[in-house]
Design an enzyme around this catalytic site. Structure first.
Site, PDB file in Angstrom:
ATOM      1  CE  LYS A  27      25.058  54.289   3.307  1.00  0.00           C
ATOM      2  NZ  LYS A  27      24.459  53.026   2.964  1.00  0.00           N
TER       3      LYS A  27
ATOM      4  N   GLY B 121      16.886  68.691  -8.546  1.00  0.00           N
ATOM      5  CA  GLY B 121      16.709  67.240  -8.633  1.00  0.00           C
ATOM      6  C   GLY B 121      15.264  66.844  -8.391  1.00  0.00           C
TER       7      GLY B 121
ATOM      8  CE1 TYR C   1      16.577  59.567  -6.778  1.00  0.00           C
ATOM      9  CE2 TYR C   1      18.224  57.961  -6.137  1.00  0.00           C
ATOM     10  CZ  TYR C   1      17.783  58.945  -6.995  1.00  0.00           C
ATOM     11  OH  TYR C   1      18.556  59.314  -8.070  1.00  0.00           O
TER      12      TYR C   1
ATOM     13  CE1 TYR D 238      26.671  64.964 -11.718  1.00  0.00           C
ATOM     14  CE2 TYR D 238      26.130  66.562 -13.418  1.00  0.00           C
ATOM     15  CZ  TYR D 238      26.976  66.110 -12.428  1.00  0.00           C
ATOM     16  OH  TYR D 238      28.126  66.800 -12.135  1.00  0.00           O
TER      17      TYR D 238
END
Length: 109
Positions: free
Chosen positions: A83, A55, A89, A44
Site C-alpha cells: 500500500k 525514491g 505511485y 528500491y
C-alpha cells in the site's frame, strides 16, 4: 551473466561516501499497441533512507530517461499488498491497474 549485461540498466542513489542506498533497474520493451516503452523492473531504497525523497528522485530520473529515449510508456509492477508503494505511485500520477495478472514461464538453464 556477463553476456546479459547489455539488457540490464540502472540508476543508483548513493551517499557522499559512495554507499549505494537505492536503485532503479530498467530495460526497453515493445508493446504492440503502444510501441517503444521502458519497463522499470525494480525501485528500491534502503528502509533507513525512505521518506527522504530518494525514491522520487530515482523514479523521476527513470521517467526523464524514458522521455529522452522517445518511449511511449513507462511500465512497472507493484504488489497489491504494498500500500505505501501504491500510494507513492498514484501520487506521481501513475495508473495502478488491478486487472492484469502476472504470468511467468520459467525456463531451466
Amino acid at each position: 551473466m556477463n553476456k546479459e549485461k547489455a539488457f540490464f540498466n540502472c540508476f543508483v542513489a548513493e551517499t557522499k561516501d559512495h554507499q549505494i542506498i537505492g536503485y532503479a533497474t530498467y530495460f526497453f520493451g515493445y508493446y504492440t499497441w503502444i510501441g517503444k516503452s521502458l519497463y522499470m523492473d525494480d525501485l528500491y531504497v534502503k528502509p533507513e533512507y525512505r521518506a527522504m525523497g530518494i525514491g522520487t528522485k530515482l523514479i523521476n530520473r527513470v521517467i526523464e530517461f524514458a522521455k529522452d529515449s522517445e518511449c511511449h510508456k513507462l511500465r512497472w509492477q507493484v504488489s497489491e499488498w504494498n500500500k505505501p508503494a501504491i500510494g507513492f505511485y498514484k501520487n506521481i500520477g501513475a495508473q495502478v491497474d488491478s486487472t492484469e495478472q502476472n504470468c511467468d514461464l520459467i525456463f531451466d538453464r
